[in-house]
Design an enzyme around this catalytic site. Structure first.
Site, mmCIF file in Angstrom:
data_model
loop_
_atom_site.group_PDB
_atom_site.id
_atom_site.type_symbol
_atom_site.label_atom_id
_atom_site.label_comp_id
_atom_site.label_asym_id
_atom_site.label_seq_id
_atom_site.Cartn_x
_atom_site.Cartn_y
_atom_site.Cartn_z
ATOM 1 N N GLY A 1 36.595 13.329 38.471
ATOM 2 C CA GLY A 1 36.831 12.701 37.190
ATOM 3 C C GLY A 1 37.495 13.615 36.178
ATOM 4 O O GLY A 1 38.287 14.492 36.527
ATOM 5 N N HIS B 1 24.234 5.580 31.337
ATOM 6 C CA HIS B 1 24.952 6.270 30.259
ATOM 7 C C HIS B 1 26.414 6.398 30.659
ATOM 8 O O HIS B 1 26.726 6.720 31.806
ATOM 9 C CB HIS B 1 24.360 7.666 30.031
ATOM 10 C CG HIS B 1 24.785 8.319 28.757
ATOM 11 N ND1 HIS B 1 26.070 8.813 28.556
ATOM 12 C CD2 HIS B 1 24.114 8.557 27.597
ATOM 13 C CE1 HIS B 1 26.156 9.326 27.341
ATOM 14 N NE2 HIS B 1 24.988 9.193 26.733
ATOM 15 N N VAL C 1 43.957 12.110 38.670
ATOM 16 C CA VAL C 1 42.504 12.286 38.630
ATOM 17 C C VAL C 1 41.924 12.196 40.040
ATOM 18 O O VAL C 1 42.224 11.257 40.778
ATOM 19 C CB VAL C 1 41.832 11.208 37.760
ATOM 20 C CG1 VAL C 1 40.341 11.519 37.585
ATOM 21 C CG2 VAL C 1 42.502 11.090 36.418
ATOM 22 N N SER C 2 41.080 13.156 40.379
ATOM 23 C CA SER C 2 40.285 13.050 41.596
ATOM 24 C C SER C 2 39.107 12.126 41.311
ATOM 25 O O SER C 2 38.309 12.404 40.402
ATOM 26 C CB SER C 2 39.762 14.420 42.023
ATOM 27 O OG SER C 2 38.682 14.285 42.924
ATOM 28 N N GLY D 1 45.161 20.937 32.920
ATOM 29 C CA GLY D 1 44.956 20.317 34.219
ATOM 30 C C GLY D 1 45.981 19.238 34.527
ATOM 31 O O GLY D 1 46.884 18.976 33.731
ATOM 32 N N PRO D 2 45.842 18.580 35.671
ATOM 33 C CA PRO D 2 46.826 17.590 36.125
ATOM 34 C C PRO D 2 46.681 16.252 35.409
ATOM 35 O O PRO D 2 45.672 15.979 34.763
ATOM 36 C CB PRO D 2 46.486 17.441 37.612
ATOM 37 C CG PRO D 2 45.005 17.696 37.668
ATOM 38 C CD PRO D 2 44.736 18.764 36.640
#
Length: 318
Positions: A206, A108, A201-202, A197-198
């Site tokens: 995600g 998915h 991306v970590s 948020g920033p």
């Protein structure tokens, strides 16, 4: 009547008369039971929020929790508090602490550990109240976990649709074996600025999507074939985007070793319901020479959700 009993009765009366909000929380994990247990322990920290349903799919490696609680208002009628905010935040913290998206795989699509959070109004609650909570939680998740958050539907300033945002971010494109999603392959800096948020991306966490909308029914239809290309053709022809049924969104996905599935979002289930979708899929599948099983809902109806919540919350108080 003593003081504690009086307070309990007053609180019970307030909650029983409050409007209800429902959160559907989609997390990218279903195979690691210890992780799910940690997420559910976090949910139980506040007994005023109740998990009324849980849907796991090992092939998709994805779980959805349906959580319900009340919303309180100030003297002007504006929403000011719901136990759901801290409950969902605690569940998200448990998920981020236990799941590494770089090591995740499934059939998915997903863009994040906490992939999607949607709020629905129940009973006498309004969509504005659901949107208020969605936006408040987006600030929390963006700031506390440094995860980019995209708002959608009633939580977005212009009502931007979830599927539009997902398409812009490449959500629907498999990155493994042509029909699977594995690890993290997107750029580290987002071209589309998130709402909270920033912009970086970590890869372990995600991106998160958070929205508010009227009730959406989720209905999956198994196809007894491994021909995912045929399943995708059928899914597209059934969907509104493909010229099929209005207010119906679909995904054709591999589901296990010997079957595929059409996952359907019924955006207005009282107008275009599951029976109509099922009939259209069966007709198109017959033209492809494929056999279709009876589909299934992955969640209760709104009335059943309310009924189950009231039973569970009453049992907890007693």
């Amino acid at each position: 009547m003593d003081y504690n009993t009086a307070c309990k009765d007053k609180k019970k009366k307030t909650i029983d008369q409050s409007m209800l909000l429902c959160c559907k929380l989609f997390i990218s994990e279903s195979r690691n039971l210890a992780v799910l247990d940690a997420i559910e322990r976090a949910a139980r920290l506040d007994p005023e929020s109740v998990i009324v349903n849980k849907f796991e799919d090992r092939a998709y490696n994805r779980v959805r929790y349906t959580i319900v609680s009340y919303v309180l208002h100030d003297s002007t009628g504006s929403a000011i508090y719901s136990p759901l905010q801290q409950t969902v935040l605690a569940m998200a913290e448990a998920a981020f602490g236990a799941i590494n998206l770089e090591q995740h795989s499934g059939a998915h699509p997903r863009l994040g550990v906490v992939d999607d959070i949607v709020f629905h109004p129940l009973a006498r609650a309004s969509l504005d109240e659901a949107a208020w909570l969605a936006k408040a939680l987006a600030v929390d998740i963006g700031n506390k976990f440094q995860v980019p958050v995209y708002l959608y539907a009633a939580a977005h300033p212009t009502g931007k649709a979830l599927d539009t945002i997902r398409r812009e971010l490449g959500y629907y494109r498999p990155n493994f074996m042509g029909n699977q999603w594995a690890g993290w392959t997107m750029p580290g800096v987002l071209q589309e600025k998130p709402d909270e948020g920033p912009t970086t991306v970590s890869p372990t966490r995600g991106i998160a999507m958070i929205g508010a909308r009227p009730w959406v029914a989720l209905y999956n239809i198994p196809i007894l074939s491994t021909d995912v290309a045929a399943t995708r053709r059928i899914a597209r022809m059934v969907s509104a985007r493909g010229g099929g049924l209005p207010t119906v969104q679909t995904l054709g996905l591999v589901h296990g070793e010997d079957s595929t599935e059409i996952a359907c979002m019924l955006l207005e289930p009282n107008q275009i319901g599951a029976d109509r979708v099922q009939n259209r899929v069966e007709m198109l599948a017959a033209e492809e020479g494929l056999y279709v099983e009876k589909g299934y809902f992955t969640d209760h109806s709104p009335d059943m959700v309310i009924e189950k919540y009231m039973k569970l919350i009453s049992a907890d108080r007693n």
